[in-house]
Design an enzyme around this catalytic site. Structure first.
Site, short mmCIF file in Angstrom:
data_model
loop_
_atom_site.label_atom_id
_atom_site.label_comp_id
_atom_site.label_asym_id
_atom_site.label_seq_id
_atom_site.Cartn_x
_atom_site.Cartn_y
_atom_site.Cartn_z
N TYR A 439 0.82 -1.23 0.00
CA TYR A 439 0.00 0.00 0.00
C TYR A 439 0.84 1.27 0.00
O TYR A 439 2.06 1.22 0.09
CB TYR A 439 -1.04 -0.01 1.10
CG TYR A 439 -0.65 -0.11 2.56
CD1 TYR A 439 0.64 0.07 3.02
CD2 TYR A 439 -1.64 -0.39 3.51
CE1 TYR A 439 0.94 -0.01 4.37
CE2 TYR A 439 -1.35 -0.47 4.86
CZ TYR A 439 -0.06 -0.27 5.28
OH TYR A 439 0.23 -0.35 6.62
N GLU A 440 0.16 2.39 -0.16
CA GLU A 440 0.79 3.71 -0.36
C GLU A 440 1.70 3.71 -1.60
O GLU A 440 2.73 4.38 -1.63
CB GLU A 440 1.59 4.12 0.88
CG GLU A 440 0.75 4.40 2.10
CD GLU A 440 -0.13 5.63 1.95
OE1 GLU A 440 0.09 6.43 1.03
OE2 GLU A 440 -1.06 5.78 2.77
N GLY A 441 1.28 2.96 -2.61
CA GLY A 441 2.09 2.83 -3.82
C GLY A 441 2.98 1.61 -3.70
O GLY A 441 3.88 1.59 -2.85
#
Length: 589
Positions: A439-441
């Site tokens: 997550y978060e890229g």
């Protein structure tokens, strides 16, 4: 799972011996009044008490119970609400918040260490306050004064939490594809309609209100990411006097049943003409959201470190207690010996130790860049720190979480069969840490960001500035550890040469950037960890704690001997180019 012990001594060593944070604080008008060495140490000690004594003991039970969803309402595991009350009442949510709105105004270097303790104690639990602090960054930077006065004091106080509502079922990394709509009302509010998935802390029972930051598109907005706006959408509307009004027309449609972080509510959030308020300018929402991304992506790296630090502590205790077999050196005692005598167990433990302590130093270094960019009065220093922070953020997110996950798996391996059994808690760390790479890229996206945006788009300028910094440090201190510092200079030269080579190839074949990206990020990460270890080794020569100093020097030498040489294989992989990836047709797969 063994008892979590916050690494406060190591944190103090980094703050005051390696990075001389107190000198920066004392020389800055904004920070001098609120933070000094004694205050920082007191904050770290108190954070350790909360995380060790309140949060960590409940981690495994919370993982077993998980979050539940019944009739649209989300309930967190037993003990979470009480623990969250301790966190909010202690002012921890607003530790780095603006004092004008009730925050404590602490530097990121310090708050990052508190975040590591929270993540080491319980990664799932840490997300409720961590995401709230992140949402506050965007609100503080871009919202109107009226909105900041309404929302920031309650969020800093922990009375309200925050969430980030970006992802939709068809739009993950490519946010330009989102379909959530915003329609402006006569009172300058907006009606928000759409559905978001994977929303951390989207609903729960910890606080009286939840403040969602929602990306949406206005009618007639430009196509793609240029047409995204950002809105505050509260779970409960807020009256003019600050009291809570009616429930907004939004709700949690379901929760995800995940591999790990079971104590964190990951929600599908549905908005049906929910009332929202514009943050920043229309169609500039992605820029507003990305203001917080350096902080949030560093926070994800901290999550990976927190999990791997606890993995190391668990594995070390087990390796000392567990007796199996005998070491290669024969002793008169024929009894089984602790498994820490075995070379492979030592290798795993020392890899974990070297990577964890390197990651802690690196995270602190990146946080220092954020602090300089935020607080310094020197325009040149601000620009340099901002550029370095931009460059290093994808490494903090991706390299630290890749190494963190590897360390969690290594810790599980130290346990052998018991590492696969739930009662020891080690498999929980593997499951929890895995999400940090996603997550978060995703880490692949971070690698593309590093080589494509942060290096190629400025033709390697900031990377070259950083390389000069490292080489200058190494040459100034080469008498201390001549072999290791010479090796560091060679590693920086290798990285610089690889950078030039990849950019040259990419000028005629753009696929070269993507083909090299992951290995390039890891190469950059290992070199930066080498820089951190060189700084720690040099600093260790002048501290009074001889046991810590000896440990730092020995571990640093291990890093240079057994870990940093991995850059040689990464160099060869990068040099192989893009053709070996793109020679395959679809039917070849």
């Amino acid at each position: 799972m063994s008892k979590y012990s916050a690494p406060v001594n190591d944190m103090n060593f980094l703050l005051f011996d390696v990075f001389k944070a107190d000198k920066f604080w004392q020389g800055n008008a904004q920070l001098a009044e609120s933070i000094d060495r004694e205050t920082a140490n007191a904050i770290l000690q108190e954070s350790a008490k909360v995380t060790e004594g309140v949060i960590a003991p409940n981690s495994r039970a919370a993982d077993e119970e998980g979050v539940t969803w019944v009739d649209g309402k989300v309930t967190t595991p037993k003990g979470f609400k009480e623990a969250y009350n301790v966190v909010s009442e202690g002012g921890w949510v607003g530790l780095a918040g603006d004092p004008e709105y009730g925050g404590m105004g602490m530097p990121k270097m310090l708050s990052a260490m508190h975040e590591e303790m929270m993540c080491g104690a319980d990664l799932g639990f840490s997300l409720y306050s961590g995401l709230t602090a992140g949402a506050c960054v965007s609100i503080h930077a871009h919202a109107s004064e009226e909105l900041k006065n309404i929302y920031l004091p309650n969020m800093y106080a922990g009375t309200w939490t925050g969430s980030m509502c970006l992802t939709e079922a068809h739009a993950g990394t490519d946010l330009g594809l989102i379909k959530t709509k915003a329609v402006k009302n006569d009172d300058n509010s907006y009606n928000i309609t759409g559905s978001k998935i994977f929303i951390t802390g989207g609903d729960h029972d910890l606080t009286e209100n939840i403040i969602h930051l929602v990306l949406a598109k206005l009618p007639g907005a430009p196509e793609g990411s240029r047409g995204i706006s950002l809105f505050i959408v509260p779970k409960y509307n807020v009256n003019e006097d600050g009291s809570l009004g009616e429930l907004n027309t939004l709700g949690c449609g379901s929760i995800e049943h995940k591999m790990g972080i079971h104590g964190s509510s990951t929600c599908v959030m549905n908005f049906d003409d929910a009332k929202g308020y514009l943050v920043g300018e229309e169609n500039k929402g992605l820029a507003c959201m990305f203001t917080m991304m350096n902080y949030e992506r560093l926070f994800v790296g901290i999550q990976g470190l927190g999990a791997s630090e606890r993995s190391y502590q668990n594995a070390l205790e087990y390796a000392i207690d567990r007796k199996q077999g005998k070491g290669a050196i024969k002793t008169a005692d024929k009894k089984p010996q602790p498994i820490i005598v075995h070379p492979d167990v030592r290798r795993m433990l020392l890899n974990m130790k070297a990577l964890n302590e390197g990651a802690r130093a690196f995270n602190t270094y990146v946080a220092m860049q954020l602090d300089i960019a935020k607080f310094s009065d020197d325009a040149d220093a601000v620009k340099t720190a901002y550029d370095k922070g931009q460059l290093l953020t994808p490494i903090a997110k991706a390299f630290v979480t890749d190494m963190g996950f590897d360390s969690c798996v290594a810790g599980q391996q130290v346990f052998g069969g018991h590492g696969y059994i739930r009662e020891w808690g080690q498999e929980q760390l593997v499951r929890d840490c895995r999400i940090t790479q996603i997550y978060e890229g995703t880490n692949g996206v971070q690698a593309l960001d590093l080589i494509g945006r942060k290096v190629a788009m400025d033709n390697g300028h900031t990377a070259n500035l950083l390389a000069k910094e490292v080489i200058e440090f190494a040459k100034q201190n080469e008498a201390s550890f001549p072999d290791e510092l010479a090796q560091l200079i060679a590693a920086v030269d290798l990285l610089s040469a690889v950078t030039v080579d990849v950019l040259k190839k990419a000028s005629t074949n753009p696929d070269e950037l993507g083909a090299a990206s992951v290995e390039y990020l890891h190469l950059f990460g290992y070199v930066m960890f080498g820089y951190m270890w060189a700084k720690m080794m040099v600093s260790a020569n002048s501290i009074d704690d001889k046991m810590l100093a000896q440990s730092k020097v020995k571990t640093g030498k291990y890093y240079f001997a057994r870990v940093l040489p991995k850059i040689m294989s990464l160099k060869l992989q990068i040099e192989s180019g893009a053709d070996n990836l793109y020679q395959f047709e679809l039917e070849d797969f």
